[in-house]
Design a protein around this motif. Structure first.
Motif, PDB file in Angstrom:
ATOM      1  N   THR A  20     -26.440 -19.623 -24.224  1.00  0.00           N
ATOM      2  CA  THR A  20     -26.165 -18.718 -23.100  1.00  0.00           C
ATOM      3  C   THR A  20     -27.052 -17.471 -23.126  1.00  0.00           C
ATOM      4  OG1 THR A  20     -24.349 -17.514 -24.193  1.00  0.00           O
ATOM      5  CG2 THR A  20     -23.754 -19.486 -22.920  1.00  0.00           C
ATOM      6  N   VAL A  21     -27.942 -17.392 -24.102  1.00  0.00           N
ATOM      7  CA  VAL A  21     -28.917 -16.290 -24.104  1.00  0.00           C
ATOM      8  C   VAL A  21     -30.217 -16.845 -23.529  1.00  0.00           C
ATOM      9  CG1 VAL A  21     -30.272 -14.700 -25.501  1.00  0.00           C
ATOM     10  CG2 VAL A  21     -27.868 -15.121 -26.058  1.00  0.00           C
ATOM     11  N   PRO A  22     -30.645 -16.346 -22.366  1.00  0.00           N
ATOM     12  CA  PRO A  22     -31.851 -16.911 -21.749  1.00  0.00           C
ATOM     13  C   PRO A  22     -33.109 -16.564 -22.539  1.00  0.00           C
ATOM     14  CG  PRO A  22     -31.067 -15.022 -20.484  1.00  0.00           C
ATOM     15  CD  PRO A  22     -30.054 -15.266 -21.558  1.00  0.00           C
ATOM     16  N   THR A  23     -34.114 -17.440 -22.391  1.00  0.00           N
ATOM     17  CA  THR A  23     -35.381 -17.180 -23.085  1.00  0.00           C
ATOM     18  C   THR A  23     -36.198 -16.128 -22.351  1.00  0.00           C
ATOM     19  OG1 THR A  23     -36.256 -19.079 -21.874  1.00  0.00           O
ATOM     20  CG2 THR A  23     -35.600 -19.443 -24.159  1.00  0.00           C
ATOM     21  N   ARG A  24     -35.880 -15.880 -21.089  1.00  0.00           N
ATOM     22  CA  ARG A  24     -36.619 -14.879 -20.330  1.00  0.00           C
ATOM     23  C   ARG A  24     -35.651 -14.129 -19.426  1.00  0.00           C
ATOM     24  NH1 ARG A  24     -38.231 -16.809 -15.134  1.00  0.00           N
ATOM     25  NH2 ARG A  24     -36.873 -18.523 -14.620  1.00  0.00           N
ATOM     26  N   SER A  25     -36.075 -12.973 -18.920  1.00  0.00           N
ATOM     27  CA  SER A  25     -35.237 -12.140 -18.053  1.00  0.00           C
ATOM     28  C   SER A  25     -33.854 -11.922 -18.662  1.00  0.00           C
ATOM     29  CB  SER A  25     -35.086 -12.767 -16.662  1.00  0.00           C
ATOM     30  OG  SER A  25     -36.336 -13.018 -16.097  1.00  0.00           O
ATOM     31  N   ALA A  26     -33.836 -11.660 -19.975  1.00  0.00           N
ATOM     32  CA  ALA A  26     -32.556 -11.490 -20.658  1.00  0.00           C
ATOM     33  C   ALA A  26     -31.785 -10.298 -20.097  1.00  0.00           C
ATOM     34  CB  ALA A  26     -32.779 -11.323 -22.158  1.00  0.00           C
ATOM     35  N   ASP A  27     -32.509  -9.356 -19.474  1.00  0.00           N
ATOM     36  CA  ASP A  27     -31.835  -8.193 -18.895  1.00  0.00           C
ATOM     37  C   ASP A  27     -30.994  -8.570 -17.687  1.00  0.00           C
ATOM     38  OD1 ASP A  27     -34.382  -8.844 -17.806  1.00  0.00           O
ATOM     39  OD2 ASP A  27     -34.291  -7.023 -16.591  1.00  0.00           O
ATOM     40  N   ARG A  28     -31.215  -9.770 -17.144  1.00  0.00           N
ATOM     41  CA  ARG A  28     -30.415 -10.202 -15.997  1.00  0.00           C
ATOM     42  C   ARG A  28     -29.146 -10.924 -16.427  1.00  0.00           C
ATOM     43  NH1 ARG A  28     -35.232 -12.898 -12.438  1.00  0.00           N
ATOM     44  NH2 ARG A  28     -36.433 -10.998 -12.100  1.00  0.00           N
ATOM     45  N   ALA A  29     -29.000 -11.178 -17.724  1.00  0.00           N
ATOM     46  CA  ALA A  29     -27.833 -11.918 -18.199  1.00  0.00           C
ATOM     47  C   ALA A  29     -26.683 -10.965 -18.468  1.00  0.00           C
ATOM     48  CB  ALA A  29     -28.180 -12.699 -19.461  1.00  0.00           C
ATOM     49  N   SER A  30     -25.469 -11.449 -18.231  1.00  0.00           N
ATOM     50  CA  SER A  30     -24.280 -10.660 -18.530  1.00  0.00           C
ATOM     51  C   SER A  30     -23.197 -11.586 -19.069  1.00  0.00           C
ATOM     52  CB  SER A  30     -23.779  -9.950 -17.274  1.00  0.00           C
ATOM     53  OG  SER A  30     -22.487  -9.401 -17.508  1.00  0.00           O
ATOM     54  N   TYR A  31     -22.379 -11.040 -19.940  1.00  0.00           N
ATOM     55  CA  TYR A  31     -21.269 -11.797 -20.513  1.00  0.00           C
ATOM     56  C   TYR A  31     -19.936 -11.136 -20.155  1.00  0.00           C
ATOM     57  CZ  TYR A  31     -25.410 -13.465 -22.686  1.00  0.00           C
ATOM     58  OH  TYR A  31     -26.671 -13.966 -22.853  1.00  0.00           O
ATOM     59  N   ASP A  32     -20.011 -10.185 -19.226  1.00  0.00           N
ATOM     60  CA  ASP A  32     -18.827  -9.424 -18.843  1.00  0.00           C
ATOM     61  C   ASP A  32     -17.784 -10.335 -18.185  1.00  0.00           C
ATOM     62  OD1 ASP A  32     -17.734  -6.541 -18.254  1.00  0.00           O
ATOM     63  OD2 ASP A  32     -17.472  -7.686 -16.401  1.00  0.00           O
ATOM     64  N   ARG A  33     -16.589 -10.313 -18.748  1.00  0.00           N
ATOM     65  CA  ARG A  33     -15.553 -11.245 -18.297  1.00  0.00           C
ATOM     66  C   ARG A  33     -15.157 -11.018 -16.837  1.00  0.00           C
ATOM     67  NH1 ARG A  33     -12.267 -14.297 -21.772  1.00  0.00           N
ATOM     68  NH2 ARG A  33     -13.169 -13.112 -23.490  1.00  0.00           N
ATOM     69  N   GLU A  34     -14.971  -9.762 -16.455  1.00  0.00           N
ATOM     70  CA  GLU A  34     -14.572  -9.494 -15.064  1.00  0.00           C
ATOM     71  C   GLU A  34     -15.653  -9.903 -14.076  1.00  0.00           C
ATOM     72  OE1 GLU A  34     -12.989  -5.736 -13.865  1.00  0.00           O
ATOM     73  OE2 GLU A  34     -11.780  -5.544 -15.682  1.00  0.00           O
ATOM     74  N   LEU A  35     -16.891  -9.654 -14.452  1.00  0.00           N
ATOM     75  CA  LEU A  35     -17.996 -10.044 -13.575  1.00  0.00           C
ATOM     76  C   LEU A  35     -18.051 -11.564 -13.425  1.00  0.00           C
ATOM     77  CD1 LEU A  35     -20.585  -9.318 -11.981  1.00  0.00           C
ATOM     78  CD2 LEU A  35     -21.829  -9.535 -14.138  1.00  0.00           C
ATOM     79  N   VAL A  36     -17.932 -12.260 -14.536  1.00  0.00           N
ATOM     80  CA  VAL A  36     -17.930 -13.729 -14.497  1.00  0.00           C
ATOM     81  C   VAL A  36     -16.797 -14.222 -13.600  1.00  0.00           C
ATOM     82  CG1 VAL A  36     -17.424 -15.790 -15.882  1.00  0.00           C
ATOM     83  CG2 VAL A  36     -19.120 -14.121 -16.683  1.00  0.00           C
ATOM     84  N   HIS A  37     -15.608 -13.659 -13.791  1.00  0.00           N
ATOM     85  CA  HIS A  37     -14.467 -14.078 -12.964  1.00  0.00           C
ATOM     86  C   HIS A  37     -14.744 -13.832 -11.480  1.00  0.00           C
ATOM     87  CE1 HIS A  37     -11.244 -13.821 -16.396  1.00  0.00           C
ATOM     88  NE2 HIS A  37     -12.215 -14.670 -16.650  1.00  0.00           N
TER      89      HIS A  37
END
Lengths: 227, 227
Positions: A20-37
């Protein structure tokens, strides 16, 4: 009801894993539960991936979220649902949900992009065998598309329940990916005469079209008003 | 230019294979070439599935169609594009495109459904190494999102081309699946007092938002008028 025994507090974020950690554009990834929901709750069609005979298969399907679990349903004869039910260990899947929010037109072809929000869930899907969980999942699937609709329809009967398979996928290995905002052109391109900007993209709903055989006096329900 | 040496006539339909014939709702499947093209041309985001370490991965990405070939692009560092480039034999993928056209609300929970059109492409993706094909594919990717845009932007330079990987996927093992129309309730449910019908779903575009740094006198181009 936060803090009761029924709803133990959850960490604010999912734990990143290798996949779940991208190889690129890692700044665009989030693991925030509320955001995911929120991303999951705004859509109702996902793309479900699984492996058949060593090759990938991706099918669009409806889903619903109940707490930290996703449900997908289908005919008991459908391939992925049958596979999840037959395998003792479940069916490895990847479930992806994507919202397109805008078209980003840059002065340079290279910097054209899409504003989007997506969630990717990795995990193992299992057949739901408990009748009560299955019934709740089916209600959730209807309410996920049109909130309030499950209570305003004839519930599934025994035969329909038997013909329907439901699989569950726990939200455990999850990431969101987002891109928003404006144009990101190179400084030397800013004076070029090409229009640049963002075209917003929305999903919209048309006027509901009643079934010609509606029972006399059946009004458009409140939950569909405003469409 | 039909009938010229450059465009040999194509059969009107793709040949069904074991994995493009569904196990259920086979009447919703189609192999009609024009229909497949129209579904592919109306969207620009697909969900691309591949297998990594034995597990499925599904990622949203842009695509474009050029004749009987689809193109997907990305950073040379992205996992699927790297995998397609490294493997001599290419990367087995499944590329799926879905339009949601309507919500079908039946009187019974069981008969709720979605009107949709989807295309599923199975095949092996290969890295595009020919510079001219790569350049044409990148133009097609821009024009697929906004027709006419590629010619109205600064083309990719050598450095940008080198940073971008493009993979191609031939339209060979392809099927469309469609559901349209109205409510399909059981006869004994027709007198129930629940509203039933179809809620149309559309994708709509908002007013383009210009980049604050547009060069003086830059007008909104014709191809964005009417949004």
């Amino acid at each position: 009801m936060q803090g009761t025994a029924q709803t133990p507090p959850q960490p604010a974020a999912y734990t990143p894993t290798d996949r779940t950690v991208p190889t690129r554009s890692a700044d665009r990834a989030s693991y925030d539960r509320e955001l995911v929901h929120s991303i999951l709750d705004e859509a109702y069609v996902c793309h479900l991936g699984f492996v058949r005979d060593g090759a990938p298969v991706v099918l669009p399907t409806l889903y619903a979220r109940v707490g930290e679990r996703l449900y997908v349903h289908g005919s008991t004869g459908s391939r992925p649902l049958r596979a999840a039910g037959q395998a003792d260990s479940g069916l490895p899947v990847c479930l992806t949900v994507t919202h397109v929010d805008g078209l980003v037109l840059a002065r340079s072809a290279f910097h054209h992009s899409i504003n989007y929000r997506s969630v990717v869930v990795h995990g193992v899907a299992h057949d739901v065998t408990d009748p009560e969980e299955k019934r709740q999942a089916l209600d959730a699937l209807v309410d996920h598309v049109v909130p309030g609709r499950a209570a305003d329809s004839r519930p599934a009967n025994r035969k329909e329940l038997a013909a329907t398979a439901v699989i569950r996928l726990d939200l455990d290995e999850v990431s969101a990916k987002l891109k928003s905002g404006g144009v990101n052109d190179e400084p030397e391109d800013l004076a070029l005469p090409h229009w640049a900007g963002v075209v917003p993209v929305h999903t919209s709903y048309g006027t509901p079209i009643p079934d010609p055989g509606l029972a006399a006096g059946t009004e458009l329900p409140d939950y569909l008003q405003g469409n």
